[in-house]
Design a protein around this motif. Structure first.
Motif, PDB file in Angstrom:
ATOM      1  N   GLN A  46     -91.261  45.576  -4.126  1.00  0.00           N
ATOM      2  CA  GLN A  46     -92.335  46.561  -4.025  1.00  0.00           C
ATOM      3  C   GLN A  46     -91.836  47.865  -3.400  1.00  0.00           C
ATOM      4  O   GLN A  46     -92.105  48.957  -3.902  1.00  0.00           O
ATOM      5  N   ILE A  47     -91.068  47.733  -2.311  1.00  0.00           N
ATOM      6  CA  ILE A  47     -90.598  48.926  -1.603  1.00  0.00           C
ATOM      7  C   ILE A  47     -89.675  49.738  -2.491  1.00  0.00           C
ATOM      8  O   ILE A  47     -89.793  50.970  -2.575  1.00  0.00           O
TER       9      ILE A  47
ATOM     10  N   GLN B 225     -91.633  51.737  -4.994  1.00  0.00           N
ATOM     11  CA  GLN B 225     -92.332  52.887  -4.418  1.00  0.00           C
ATOM     12  C   GLN B 225     -91.358  53.991  -4.035  1.00  0.00           C
ATOM     13  O   GLN B 225     -91.641  55.174  -4.188  1.00  0.00           O
TER      14      GLN B 225
ATOM     15  N   TYR C  41     -90.542  56.580  -6.771  1.00  0.00           N
ATOM     16  CA  TYR C  41     -91.442  57.738  -6.916  1.00  0.00           C
ATOM     17  C   TYR C  41     -91.077  58.821  -5.907  1.00  0.00           C
ATOM     18  O   TYR C  41     -91.022  60.008  -6.210  1.00  0.00           O
ATOM     19  N   THR C  42     -90.840  58.355  -4.664  1.00  0.00           N
ATOM     20  CA  THR C  42     -90.558  59.300  -3.596  1.00  0.00           C
ATOM     21  C   THR C  42     -89.300  60.112  -3.896  1.00  0.00           C
ATOM     22  O   THR C  42     -89.279  61.333  -3.741  1.00  0.00           O
TER      23      THR C  42
ATOM     24  N   GLU D 156     -96.613  62.379   0.958  1.00  0.00           N
ATOM     25  CA  GLU D 156     -97.273  61.217   0.348  1.00  0.00           C
ATOM     26  C   GLU D 156     -98.281  60.594   1.297  1.00  0.00           C
ATOM     27  O   GLU D 156     -99.315  60.081   0.876  1.00  0.00           O
TER      28      GLU D 156
ATOM     29  N   ASN E 123     -99.167  57.374  -4.681  1.00  0.00           N
ATOM     30  CA  ASN E 123     -98.142  56.340  -4.673  1.00  0.00           C
ATOM     31  C   ASN E 123     -96.907  56.869  -3.946  1.00  0.00           C
ATOM     32  O   ASN E 123     -96.894  58.001  -3.489  1.00  0.00           O
ATOM     33  N   GLY E 124     -95.879  56.026  -3.855  1.00  0.00           N
ATOM     34  CA  GLY E 124     -94.679  56.425  -3.123  1.00  0.00           C
ATOM     35  C   GLY E 124     -94.558  55.636  -1.828  1.00  0.00           C
ATOM     36  O   GLY E 124     -95.497  54.961  -1.411  1.00  0.00           O
ATOM     37  N   ILE E 125     -93.393  55.726  -1.200  1.00  0.00           N
ATOM     38  CA  ILE E 125     -93.126  54.934  -0.016  1.00  0.00           C
ATOM     39  C   ILE E 125     -94.017  55.372   1.148  1.00  0.00           C
ATOM     40  O   ILE E 125     -94.391  54.563   2.001  1.00  0.00           O
TER      41      ILE E 125
ATOM     42  N   PHE F 214     -97.197  53.450   0.859  1.00  0.00           N
ATOM     43  CA  PHE F 214     -96.947  52.058   1.230  1.00  0.00           C
ATOM     44  C   PHE F 214     -96.917  51.925   2.754  1.00  0.00           C
ATOM     45  O   PHE F 214     -97.586  51.081   3.345  1.00  0.00           O
TER      46      PHE F 214
ATOM     47  N   ALA G  55     -90.336  49.304   5.593  1.00  0.00           N
ATOM     48  CA  ALA G  55     -90.345  50.517   4.761  1.00  0.00           C
ATOM     49  C   ALA G  55     -89.508  51.604   5.414  1.00  0.00           C
ATOM     50  O   ALA G  55     -88.726  52.300   4.753  1.00  0.00           O
TER      51      ALA G  55
END
Lengths: 328, 257, 262
Positions: free
Chosen positions: B51-52, B55, B58-59, B194, B200-202, B205, B221
């Protein structure tokens, strides 16, 4: 020049390190006096009686030494309490529930606000005219804002959408603080949002947004009063200072009764403490449904059930671990 | 020599290991989910890394886009300002003022013009990355060796040609410093942006974990953010050494960093 | 010293010009009407917001808190950064052990750390010290390490020839030589520290400019929010002036020798 970093450099570095260590070591634990109560809160309508009581010295008269600390957002209130910077806090019920689930030992001790059908509603799901959304089902595929993750707003959105047969994944979720939402709606950056006062009344008056109210209230079913704002404290503080909490509640109750009876004083307080313009203060309402501050396990269970339906509960914790009524 | 190297290699490990152990001991003593130790963080990383990683993709894309927008706009602008000394020196304080605006304060303004989508986030990142870029480019082209200008004049280069063929290459080493700072701040600000305009993105998260009191997941994260920052910074330095080999060759004899 | 006075006056003048340019640009964008005036108010409205906050005294007290936090932060972070750089210079194994830590901690944004730091440190001065030092210590440290390493061999050998000890060489030759580059780092650190303080105040504070910004935003007082942003911008200038003044004092020899303005 070399004089500065000449002989005394060792002293300077040592001094710097000591200063740094002193800063980090910083404030130790405060003295454990019984009547002392450190209160962390996020600024909201329900706080008003507390702020007024503090200013008028009502807490001091009742033998309490109350220290107020304002922070940003419910999770920050929990953080303040968990870190030992405060004993008691105010937020919506979602952060303390989340905290308990994740092993932080706080319990809700009093209720400060409720909502109920038909007209005592203090949160809204709204859309702009430009978005073309006419009802809850119209939210599908749209950009919808909430003020924070794990907030009452997320619960509001998911509960109402579930009634319309939608899931959270059906909308594009944007986290946007309340103050930015009106501009975002007007500029078309978002289509719909979940809002509270004073922002709702400001948006409602804005012709350019042309607000469409999709739903009112946190939960879709509010035939019975639904808990909206709570006061919570650590297990430890509740066990050691029950009388302090009861006195605290009593002063809040009395101040609130006085404010409810005096519209002028209420508006003046809203202007002074919430920073509202005198115009916005005219629309100000305290979210009071039940005059007393009593909190019950049943009303927390209603929220737990709703959070479970919304997928916001990562694990189950019995409701009796979350509530300990301390209302006077 | 190699024995010496490896012994130094081990000694370099001592400090990080001691710190990790100290952290673990403190976490055991605190024994609260709010203060997880490295072990719990490692468990979170193991559980959540797919998952990380998704994300953080995107970042990184946003950070890269923001950085390139900043580079395309700010490097030429910096050279221009450095050339037009009077204008440049008057405008210098503007940069100092813009440099201290915190991203959380800039985001709401950007949102007014660019909405809440990628464009807004990229604009905020470009803003943050642009400041060190323009400051360094300006400084470099302002303090250019007078000889370079004379060479340009003797070659009868026009103003634009001078800027492209003389000023730009001569300023490159200092611009490279700016690039390093800009890349770092692009990464930093993309996470912040973000968190403030979240889709979305870290950053999203991370914020979700924190607001749900999952501290160990949040630290997981953060660990990924650090690793990515480390790798990107390293890549930039390698690239810089390769592209500016002529500069490093001439200074290497003087010092070895 | 006389030329410094003149420069200072000129610098003050430049600042006013720059400020005017920003104001004019702002007003032109506002007049274009791309965004409703409610959200992008005119300079006059912002000035009125500024005046209101000045009259009530809230601006002055918030500004004093923020600036002093940033100054204390950058001062202690600089001392710590220089201290670590010196340690690294004296003990290479410390430098090697510290390098990966520095490389890993540096890319973490303050906004990501604040919520977790609150859990561990509470809301008091500890929190500010932690956040500000953690983000501002790196520029002075990295510049310090690089500058100490690149002091020319000739200077060091001269020192050795004069019979100076390692410690004496460090404090009498290397540190003075490294000062200009260290100050470049401190200058960069000063703007980061302002940002870090305001962000920390926004996310977890109960006073200061960042807190006031959030509070005004939540009271829907948009002109006052922008007035506070202008104050943040001017703070950049104030910090810079202070750092430049110190640089002139501690590392001015370089500027005087090369004839460049600081």
């Amino acid at each position: 020049m070399p004089i500065f970093f000449g002989r005394r450099i060792a002293c300077k570095i040592a001094a710097a390190l000591i200063a740094g260590a002193a800063l980090v070591a910083g404030v130790g634990a405060a003295g454990a006096e019984n009547a002392k109560l450190r209160f962390a809160y996020l600024l909201a309508d329900s706080d008003l009686p507390i702020l007024v009581a503090q200013k008028n010295g009502d807490f001091a008269k009742a033998g309490l030494d109350v220290e107020l600390t304002e922070v940003q957002g419910g999770p920050a209130v929990v953080a303040a309490i968990a870190s030992g910077s405060a004993d008691v806090g105010y937020a919506s019920p979602v952060p303390p529930i989340n905290a308990r689930i994740n092993g932080i030992n706080v319990k809700m001790v009093m209720a400060l606000g409720h909502e109920v059908d038909p007209d005592k509603k203090f949160s809204w799901l709204i859309a702009s005219q430009a978005s073309g959304i006419a009802d809850l089902a119209g939210l599908k595929g749209k950009k919808v804002a909430v003020n924070a993750n794990g907030s009452l707003c997320v619960l509001t959105l998911s509960d109402h959408m579930a009634k319309a047969g939608l899931k959270m994944e059906d909308v594009e979720l944007v986290v946007l603080p309340f103050p930015q939402q009106e501009a975002a709606l007007e500029q078309g950056a978002i289509d719909a949002t979940c809002t509270v006062n004073p922002f709702f009344s400001s948006i409602a008056k804005n012709q350019a947004v042309g607000v469409k109210i999709l739903a009112e209230g946190v939960l879709a079913d509010e035939r019975e009063p639904v808990l909206n704002d709570v006061i919570f404290a650590t297990d430890d503080f509740i066990a050691k200072n029950p009388d302090t909490l009861k006195t605290f509640g009593k002063v809040i109750f009395e101040t609130r009764q006085k404010l409810l009876a005096d519209r002028g004083a209420m508006e003046a307080a809203a202007t002074e403490f919430l920073g509202l313009t005198s115009e916005a203060a005219k629309d100000f309402k305290l979210p009071v449904v039940k005059p007393e501050l009593t909190i019950s396990e049943a009303e927390v269970q209603v929220l737990l059930d709703a959070m479970k339906r919304a997928g916001m509960l990562t694990q189950e914790v019995p409701v009796k671990d979350m509530v300990s009524n301390m209302a006077p | 020599m190699s024995i010496l190297r490896s012994r130094q290699g081990y000694s370099a490990l001592v400090l990080p290991v001691v710190l990790l152990l100290a952290w673990q001991v403190l976490a055991w003593r605190a024994s609260t989910p709010l203060f997880p130790g490295p072990w719990q963080v490692a468990v979170s990383i193991w559980r959540l890394y797919p998952q990380i990683v998704g994300q953080i993709g995107y970042t990184l894309m946003r950070a890269a886009a923001g950085f390139f927008v900043a580079a395309i706009v700010m490097v030429p602008l910096g050279i221009l300002l450095g050339r037009l000394k009077a204008v440049g020196s008057v405008l210098e304080p503007i940069l100092d003022m813009l440099a201290t605006l915190p991203p959380p304060a800039v985001v709401p303004i950007v949102m007014l013009f660019a909405g809440t989508g990628d464009a807004a986030k990229i604009a905020v990142i470009a803003y943050a990355a642009g400041i060190p870029l323009i400051m360094n480019t300006y400084e470099a082209s302002k303090t250019l060796h007078p000889m370079a200008t004379l060479v340009a004049r003797s070659l009868r280069l026009r103003r634009l040609e001078t800027m492209v063929f003389i000023d730009l290459p001569a300023s490159l080493p200092m611009i490279a410093t700016g690039v390093r700072l800009a890349v770092a701040s692009a990464l930093l600000v993309s996470v912040t942006a973000e968190m403030l305009l979240a889709t979305n993105g870290i950053g999203v998260f991370l914020q979700r974990q924190q607001e749900n009191f999952q501290i160990a997941n949040g630290l997981a994260a953060i660990a990924f953010i650090s690793m990515v920052g480390l790798i990107v910074n390293d890549l930039v330095q390698r690239l810089e050494r390769r592209l500016l080999f002529w500069h490093y060759r001439s200074t290497e004899t003087q010092n070895d960093r | 010293m006389g030329s410094f006075r003149l420069l200072e006056i000129l610098a003050g003048f430049r600042a006013i010009i720059s400020f005017l340019i920003i104001i004019v640009t702002w007003q032109s964008i506002a007049s274009l009407g791309l965004v409703p005036e409610k959200y992008f108010p005119s300079i006059l409205a912002i000035a009125a917001g500024f005046r209101d906050m000045m009259m009530s005294g809230e601006l002055v007290s918030a500004e004093l808190r923020t600036i002093s936090r940033a100054l204390i932060g950058v001062a202690s972070a600089s001392m710590l950064g220089i201290g670590l750089a010196v340690l690294g210079d004296l003990f290479p194994s410390f430098r090697r052990g510290f390098a990966p830590i520095a490389a890993l901690v540096q890319p973490i944004p303050p906004a990501a750390l604040v919520p977790m730091a609150v859990f561990m440190l509470g809301l008091g001065p500890k929190l500010y010290a932690f956040i500000v030092i953690l983000v501002t210590v790196w520029p002075p440290y990295f510049n310090g390490v690089a500058a100490l390493a690149s002091v020319s061999d000739v200077q060091i050998r001269t020192g050795q020839m004069l019979g100076l000890s390692r410690w004496q060489i460090l404090r009498q030759i290397k540190l003075p030589a490294a000062m200009p580059e260290i100050f470049a780092g401190i200058r960069y650190a000063s703007s980061i520290s302002l940002i870090a303080v305001v962000v920390a105040e926004m996310l977890a504070g109960h006073d200061g400019l960042g807190f006031l910004l959030i509070r005004k935003a939540f009271a829907i007082r948009i002109p006052e929010v922008y007035a506070l942003m202008f104050v943040c911008a001017v703070n950049g200038l104030i910090m810079n002036t202070i750092v430049n003044g110190l640089r002139w004092k501690f590392a001015g020899w370089q500027s005087r020798m090369t004839g460049q303005a600081a």
